[in-house]
Design a protein around this motif. Structure first.
Motif, PDB file in Angstrom:
ATOM      1  N   SER A 118      73.886  55.731  12.451  1.00 32.16           N
ATOM      2  CA  SER A 118      72.941  56.307  11.257  1.00 32.16           C
ATOM      3  C   SER A 118      71.754  55.603  11.338  1.00 32.16           C
ATOM      4  O   SER A 118      71.483  54.856  11.820  1.00 32.16           O
ATOM      5  CB  SER A 118      73.754  56.168   9.855  1.00 32.16           C
ATOM      6  OG  SER A 118      73.831  54.709   9.827  1.00 32.16           O
ATOM      7  N   LEU A 119      70.745  56.362  10.800  1.00 34.30           N
ATOM      8  CA  LEU A 119      69.448  55.769  10.934  1.00 34.30           C
ATOM      9  C   LEU A 119      69.532  54.569   9.825  1.00 34.30           C
ATOM     10  O   LEU A 119      68.665  53.546  10.107  1.00 34.30           O
ATOM     11  CB  LEU A 119      68.476  56.787  10.189  1.00 34.30           C
ATOM     12  CG  LEU A 119      66.990  56.480  10.003  1.00 34.30           C
ATOM     13  CD1 LEU A 119      66.293  56.046  11.434  1.00 34.30           C
ATOM     14  CD2 LEU A 119      66.211  57.837   9.541  1.00 34.30           C
ATOM     15  N   GLY A 120      70.280  54.465   8.844  1.00 38.48           N
ATOM     16  CA  GLY A 120      70.353  53.329   7.669  1.00 38.48           C
ATOM     17  C   GLY A 120      70.824  52.141   8.593  1.00 38.48           C
ATOM     18  O   GLY A 120      70.224  51.030   8.240  1.00 38.48           O
ATOM     19  N   THR A 121      71.731  52.291   9.426  1.00 34.94           N
ATOM     20  CA  THR A 121      72.121  51.159  10.369  1.00 34.94           C
ATOM     21  C   THR A 121      71.029  50.604  11.341  1.00 34.94           C
ATOM     22  O   THR A 121      70.933  49.502  11.505  1.00 34.94           O
ATOM     23  CB  THR A 121      73.386  51.545  11.121  1.00 34.94           C
ATOM     24  OG1 THR A 121      74.429  51.880  10.261  1.00 34.94           O
ATOM     25  CG2 THR A 121      73.793  50.335  12.062  1.00 34.94           C
ATOM     26  N   LEU A 122      70.349  51.456  11.835  1.00 34.70           N
ATOM     27  CA  LEU A 122      69.168  50.922  12.635  1.00 34.70           C
ATOM     28  C   LEU A 122      68.204  50.621  11.919  1.00 34.70           C
ATOM     29  O   LEU A 122      67.542  49.390  12.443  1.00 34.70           O
ATOM     30  CB  LEU A 122      68.678  52.191  13.519  1.00 34.70           C
ATOM     31  CG  LEU A 122      67.429  51.805  14.348  1.00 34.70           C
ATOM     32  CD1 LEU A 122      67.983  51.013  15.335  1.00 34.70           C
ATOM     33  CD2 LEU A 122      67.101  53.276  15.227  1.00 34.70           C
ATOM     34  N   VAL A 124      61.687  54.100   6.522  1.00 33.84           N
ATOM     35  CA  VAL A 124      61.410  55.164   7.341  1.00 33.84           C
ATOM     36  C   VAL A 124      61.221  56.453   6.173  1.00 33.84           C
ATOM     37  O   VAL A 124      61.980  56.834   5.679  1.00 33.84           O
ATOM     38  CB  VAL A 124      62.282  55.555   8.533  1.00 33.84           C
ATOM     39  CG1 VAL A 124      62.010  56.674   9.091  1.00 33.84           C
ATOM     40  CG2 VAL A 124      62.565  54.365   9.113  1.00 33.84           C
ATOM     41  N   ARG A 125      60.012  56.867   6.402  1.00 35.72           N
ATOM     42  CA  ARG A 125      59.529  58.228   5.725  1.00 35.72           C
ATOM     43  C   ARG A 125      59.018  59.154   6.630  1.00 35.72           C
ATOM     44  O   ARG A 125      58.738  59.075   7.640  1.00 35.72           O
ATOM     45  CB  ARG A 125      58.583  57.977   4.629  1.00 35.72           C
ATOM     46  CG  ARG A 125      58.982  56.688   3.742  1.00 35.72           C
ATOM     47  CD  ARG A 125      57.819  56.624   2.737  1.00 35.72           C
ATOM     48  NE  ARG A 125      58.150  55.689   1.704  1.00 35.72           N
ATOM     49  CZ  ARG A 125      58.769  56.055   0.570  1.00 35.72           C
ATOM     50  NH1 ARG A 125      58.864  57.173   0.189  1.00 35.72           N
ATOM     51  NH2 ARG A 125      59.009  54.935  -0.443  1.00 35.72           N
ATOM     52  N   ASP A 126      59.589  60.803   6.254  1.00 40.10           N
ATOM     53  CA  ASP A 126      59.131  61.866   7.148  1.00 40.10           C
ATOM     54  C   ASP A 126      57.613  62.064   6.916  1.00 40.10           C
ATOM     55  O   ASP A 126      57.098  61.128   6.280  1.00 40.10           O
ATOM     56  CB  ASP A 126      59.940  62.916   6.753  1.00 40.10           C
ATOM     57  CG  ASP A 126      59.624  63.292   5.287  1.00 40.10           C
ATOM     58  OD1 ASP A 126      58.730  63.104   4.651  1.00 40.10           O
ATOM     59  OD2 ASP A 126      60.469  64.216   4.774  1.00 40.10           O
ATOM     60  N   ARG A 147      58.398  61.706   2.298  1.00 48.26           N
ATOM     61  CA  ARG A 147      59.909  61.584   1.708  1.00 48.26           C
ATOM     62  C   ARG A 147      60.752  60.298   2.202  1.00 48.26           C
ATOM     63  O   ARG A 147      60.995  60.213   3.726  1.00 48.26           O
ATOM     64  CB  ARG A 147      60.549  62.894   1.828  1.00 48.26           C
ATOM     65  CG  ARG A 147      59.690  64.069   0.756  1.00 48.26           C
ATOM     66  CD  ARG A 147      60.573  65.336   0.974  1.00 48.26           C
ATOM     67  NE  ARG A 147      60.737  65.456   2.442  1.00 48.26           N
ATOM     68  CZ  ARG A 147      61.639  66.517   2.754  1.00 48.26           C
ATOM     69  NH1 ARG A 147      62.303  67.387   1.933  1.00 48.26           N
ATOM     70  NH2 ARG A 147      61.813  66.664   4.111  1.00 48.26           N
ATOM     71  N   PRO A 148      61.317  59.324   1.945  1.00 48.40           N
ATOM     72  CA  PRO A 148      62.166  58.602   2.245  1.00 48.40           C
ATOM     73  C   PRO A 148      63.314  59.242   3.041  1.00 48.40           C
ATOM     74  O   PRO A 148      63.979  59.963   2.528  1.00 48.40           O
ATOM     75  CB  PRO A 148      62.577  57.715   1.118  1.00 48.40           C
ATOM     76  CG  PRO A 148      62.518  58.510   0.083  1.00 48.40           C
ATOM     77  CD  PRO A 148      61.520  59.751   0.036  1.00 48.40           C
ATOM     78  N   VAL A 185      57.321  58.131   9.839  1.00 51.26           N
ATOM     79  CA  VAL A 185      56.243  56.819   9.388  1.00 51.26           C
ATOM     80  C   VAL A 185      57.312  55.599   9.107  1.00 51.26           C
ATOM     81  O   VAL A 185      57.826  55.908   8.415  1.00 51.26           O
ATOM     82  CB  VAL A 185      54.951  56.905   8.477  1.00 51.26           C
ATOM     83  CG1 VAL A 185      54.626  55.748   8.196  1.00 51.26           C
ATOM     84  CG2 VAL A 185      54.155  58.188   8.822  1.00 51.26           C
ATOM     85  N   LEU A 186      57.049  54.598   9.781  1.00 47.96           N
ATOM     86  CA  LEU A 186      58.118  53.390   9.534  1.00 47.96           C
ATOM     87  C   LEU A 186      56.890  52.487   8.749  1.00 47.96           C
ATOM     88  O   LEU A 186      56.040  52.048   9.035  1.00 47.96           O
ATOM     89  CB  LEU A 186      58.322  52.747  10.867  1.00 47.96           C
ATOM     90  CG  LEU A 186      59.357  51.633  10.620  1.00 47.96           C
ATOM     91  CD1 LEU A 186      60.440  51.585  11.702  1.00 47.96           C
ATOM     92  CD2 LEU A 186      58.557  50.361  10.687  1.00 47.96           C
ATOM     93  N   LEU A 187      57.730  52.069   7.576  1.00 44.11           N
ATOM     94  CA  LEU A 187      56.760  51.038   6.804  1.00 44.11           C
ATOM     95  C   LEU A 187      57.688  49.712   6.704  1.00 44.11           C
ATOM     96  O   LEU A 187      58.861  49.415   6.657  1.00 44.11           O
ATOM     97  CB  LEU A 187      56.926  51.427   5.393  1.00 44.11           C
ATOM     98  CG  LEU A 187      55.982  52.595   4.939  1.00 44.11           C
ATOM     99  CD1 LEU A 187      56.169  53.128   3.395  1.00 44.11           C
ATOM    100  CD2 LEU A 187      54.929  52.624   5.314  1.00 44.11           C
ATOM    101  N   LEU A 188      56.806  48.703   7.083  1.00 42.26           N
ATOM    102  CA  LEU A 188      57.429  47.367   7.107  1.00 42.26           C
ATOM    103  C   LEU A 188      56.794  46.353   6.360  1.00 42.26           C
ATOM    104  O   LEU A 188      55.488  46.140   6.450  1.00 42.26           O
ATOM    105  CB  LEU A 188      57.468  46.951   8.565  1.00 42.26           C
ATOM    106  CG  LEU A 188      57.701  45.335   8.826  1.00 42.26           C
ATOM    107  CD1 LEU A 188      59.056  45.047   8.433  1.00 42.26           C
ATOM    108  CD2 LEU A 188      57.458  44.905  10.094  1.00 42.26           C
ATOM    109  N   HIS A 189      57.557  45.545   5.374  1.00 46.12           N
ATOM    110  CA  HIS A 189      56.733  44.487   4.716  1.00 46.12           C
ATOM    111  C   HIS A 189      57.649  43.077   4.884  1.00 46.12           C
ATOM    112  O   HIS A 189      58.465  42.871   4.470  1.00 46.12           O
ATOM    113  CB  HIS A 189      56.708  44.558   3.097  1.00 46.12           C
ATOM    114  CG  HIS A 189      55.863  43.785   2.277  1.00 46.12           C
ATOM    115  ND1 HIS A 189      54.824  43.572   2.132  1.00 46.12           N
ATOM    116  CD2 HIS A 189      56.448  42.485   1.671  1.00 46.12           C
ATOM    117  CE1 HIS A 189      54.110  42.545   1.489  1.00 46.12           C
ATOM    118  NE2 HIS A 189      55.342  42.013   1.240  1.00 46.12           N
TER     119      HIS A 189
END
Length: 654
Positions: free
Chosen positions: A269-273, A287-289, A293-294, A343-347
């Motif tokens: 799943s995308l959540g695991t990655l 990760v948002r499209d 959207r998340p 789009v990947l968001l990382l903080h």
């Protein structure tokens, strides 16, 4: 003869000169005759000369020995500062002077600076700058020989400068000697020695100073070369260390990338990655499209300004590189070729280092692989989705029931009102627009087709104008390029979809012809142009939408507002001339125009709206004429009908 022999014995024994002089004096007193005295005086003078020669040779030997010792010292492995200190100290000691110092030339600054000094009091400190175009140093460099002055400030043979004279005066220097420091053709400095008393330098001292300058120049150049070599070695070692570090970083990135891609290829799943990416960077990841959207995430991203996020997303789309927000959150594009997937968001918990951008790219690639796998699975589940729209556009004559059943299997209800929206991206952005359209129709339960450089969308909606606006508003900022959008509909039958598609295409062509590239409109938005572009040409609907309130008002109150509009436009917008044609007072026309404004709105006299009103009036008049002609033909046919035919028709009706 005995006295002569005694002088020679003293010379051979290197006795001091006073002993020889004492021997000669006693022999002269005991001598008999002037000839013997002259011989004794001559012998004494020769003995003194020989003794002086011995003394000079001894002094020369001492100088040479000291010079050899100095040369030996200069061959030792000094650093440059220590070497310069040794040179100045040796120079001052060998010449027996009060002070010695070295200056180096600074070509860019146009002067010289004191590099080291020994025996100075206060003025000639290290770093003090003096002009090199004057004084003994300039003479020594230009002539390539040592130059000296027994009393520098009083010497008028050379060019003086106030700065140099002031420092010499402050140090209390009188006698100065200068030797050039030259290596090959490069005269890079001057070696000075000075005394605070007036002193005349001997030939031997000048020669010694010249030798010291030559040896010092070689030693200094050797030390400078060694320092440069040492610096080069350190630089190479540093470069090797950096390369080793970078190589280790590349290996670590490769291992990390391989691990993330393996997780993606495992089909999880995308959540695991996303969780693994969050562990890798020790931070929050989402990760948002492309509609923001998340899709999946872990952790909490700090609140950010939406305008900043949209601007960052636009920059990401253009640059195809990560962008960091003011809050420290990274925005990373997730792409597959030229197609943007998400789009990947990382903080991160801590600021990322210099290799962060490369690591983020690798993480986004792993996410892209997994999204592509999921997309392929979705495409495999409905391989005929795009084909359905193609068939609706190419073969509308097929059974409507068959189309409806196929659509239901794809979660599309063709019995609901649908509109057709045709999109033409400008600036070569069709690939990205097509990717966006695929996601958009899946979200809206619609269909997509790409034909002749345009993207056609079949969307569930009852308002084509609203649908066109939504598509333009969402797609234009995403592409950063103009997008021209035409729409038609709604229709509620599969057989009418091709017709709506043709109308949307004509609407798009009309926008281009009207020099409105980048705009959006439906056939309804184009007014009478929409009537001309529409296949069903709903003239009655156009008349009702444009001047319907005026027609209804006349029908209900038996007024002549419609006729007043006709005459007003025929009179070129002059109420007075319109009143003459209508045979009424101009005030009556003015009141009627006020009533028309109440019915049609305050903008009915604006050029575009006025044109539509005139077209609607013309269509209304034409419609009335045609109806009258049709009714007249029917009445005439009824009058000419034979009685038998009338009876037959009545019986048939019965």
């Amino acid at each position: 003869m005995e006295e002569m022999l005694g002088v020679l014995e003293l010379l051979a024994a290197e006795a001091p000169l006073p002993e020889i002089e004492e021997l000669v004096r006693r022999a002269r007193e005991a001598a008999s005759g002037p000839d013997a005295v002259r011989r004794l005086e001559r012998a004494g003078q020769m003995a003194a000369g020989i003794h002086a020669l011995f003394a000079r040779r001894q002094q020369r030997e001492a100088e040479l020995s000291a010079l050899v010792d100095t040369a030996r010292d200069l061959t030792l492995p000094y650093d440059l500062d220590a070497l310069l200190s040794t040179i100045t100290r040796r120079t001052r000691t060998l010449l027996g002077l009060d002070m010695s110092y070295i200056t180096f030339r600074d070509i860019e600054a146009g002067d010289s600076f004191v590099r080291t000094a020994d025996g100075h009091a206060s003025a000639l400190t290290v770093g003090y700058r003096v002009p090199y175009s004057a004084g003994l140093g300039d003479e020594a460099v230009s002539r390539s020989v040592p130059m000296w002055s027994s009393d520098y400030l009083a010497d008028t043979r050379m060019r003086h400068t106030k700065v140099l004279d002031d420092v010499v005066r402050a140090e209390g220097l009188r006698a100065i000697i200068a030797a050039p420091l030259r290596f090959g053709d490069d005269a890079f400095g001057v070696l000075y020695a000075a005394d605070r008393n007036v002193r005349h330098f001997t030939v031997g001292e000048v020669s010694l100073m010249s030798s010291l300058g030559d040896m010092a120049a070689v030693a200094i150049e050797k030390a400078r070369t060694l320092e440069r070599s040492h610096a080069d070695v350190l630089s190479l070692q540093s470069g090797t260390s950096r390369m080793t570090t970078q190589l280790n970083e590349v290996r670590r990135l490769a291992e990390r990338h391989a691990g993330l891609v393996d997780r993606a290829l495992e089909g999880g799943s995308l959540g695991t990655l996303v969780s693994e990416v969050a562990d890798t960077f020790r931070g929050a990841v989402w990760v948002r499209d492309m509609e923001y959207r998340p899709l999946a995430g872990r952790g909490t991203i700090p609140p950010v300004d939406e305008a900043e996020v949209w601007e960052a997303s636009r920059m990401v789309s253009v640059r195809r590189a990560p962008v960091v927000l003011a809050t420290g959150t990274w925005v990373v594009p997730v792409t597959a070729g030229n197609e943007e997937l998400a789009v990947l968001l990382l903080h991160p918990e801590e600021p990322l280092n210099g290799s962060a951008e490369s690591t983020l790219r690798l993480a986004s690639q792993a996410v892209a692989v997994l999204l592509q796998i999921h997309r392929g699975e979705a495409a495999a589940a409905s391989p005929f989705r795009d084909e359905l729209f193609e068939d609706l556009l190419v073969a509308p004559h097929r059974s409507a029931k068959q189309f409806i059943q196929r659509a239901r299997r794809l979660s599309v209800d063709l019995e609901r009102p649908h509109v057709v929206v045709v999109v033409r991206p400008e600036g070569g952005a069709q690939g990205r627009a097509a990717s966006w359209a695929a996601a958009y129709v899946r979200r809206r339960d619609g269909l997509r087709s790409i034909q002749s450089g345009c993207i056609a969308l079949l969307l569930p909606s009852s308002d084509s104008s609203v649908a066109a606006a939504e598509v333009s508003t969402e797609l234009t900022p995403l592409l950063g390029q103009p997008v021209t959008v035409g729409a038609a509909g709604p229709v509620s039958s599969p057989s009418l979809i091709q017709q709506a598609h043709q109308e949307a295409l004509r609407c798009l062509d009309a926008l281009v012809s009207l020099n409105s590239v980048g705009a959006y409109a439906s056939t309804e938005d184009l007014g009478f142009l929409g009537v001309l572009l529409s296949d069903n040409r709903d003239a009655a609907g156009f008349i009702d939408a444009t001047i319907g309130p005026v027609l209804d008002y006349d029908a209900q109150r038996s007024t002549e507002l419609t006729r007043t509009l006709d005459e007003y436009f025929a009179a070129g917008g002059s109420p007075r001339r319109a009143a003459e044609t209508l045979h009424v007072h101009p005030n009556t026309v003015s009141r009627r125009l006020e009533r028309i404004t109440e019915l049609l709105g305050a903008d009915w006299l604006k050029p575009e709206r006025a044109l539509e009103v005139q077209v609607a009036l013309r269509l209304h008049r034409t419609h009335d004429v045609l109806v009258q002609k049709r009714d007249g033909v029917a009445v005439q046919a009824s009058r000419e009908e034979p009685p038998e035919a009338s009876a037959d028709r009545n019986s048939a009706i019965a």
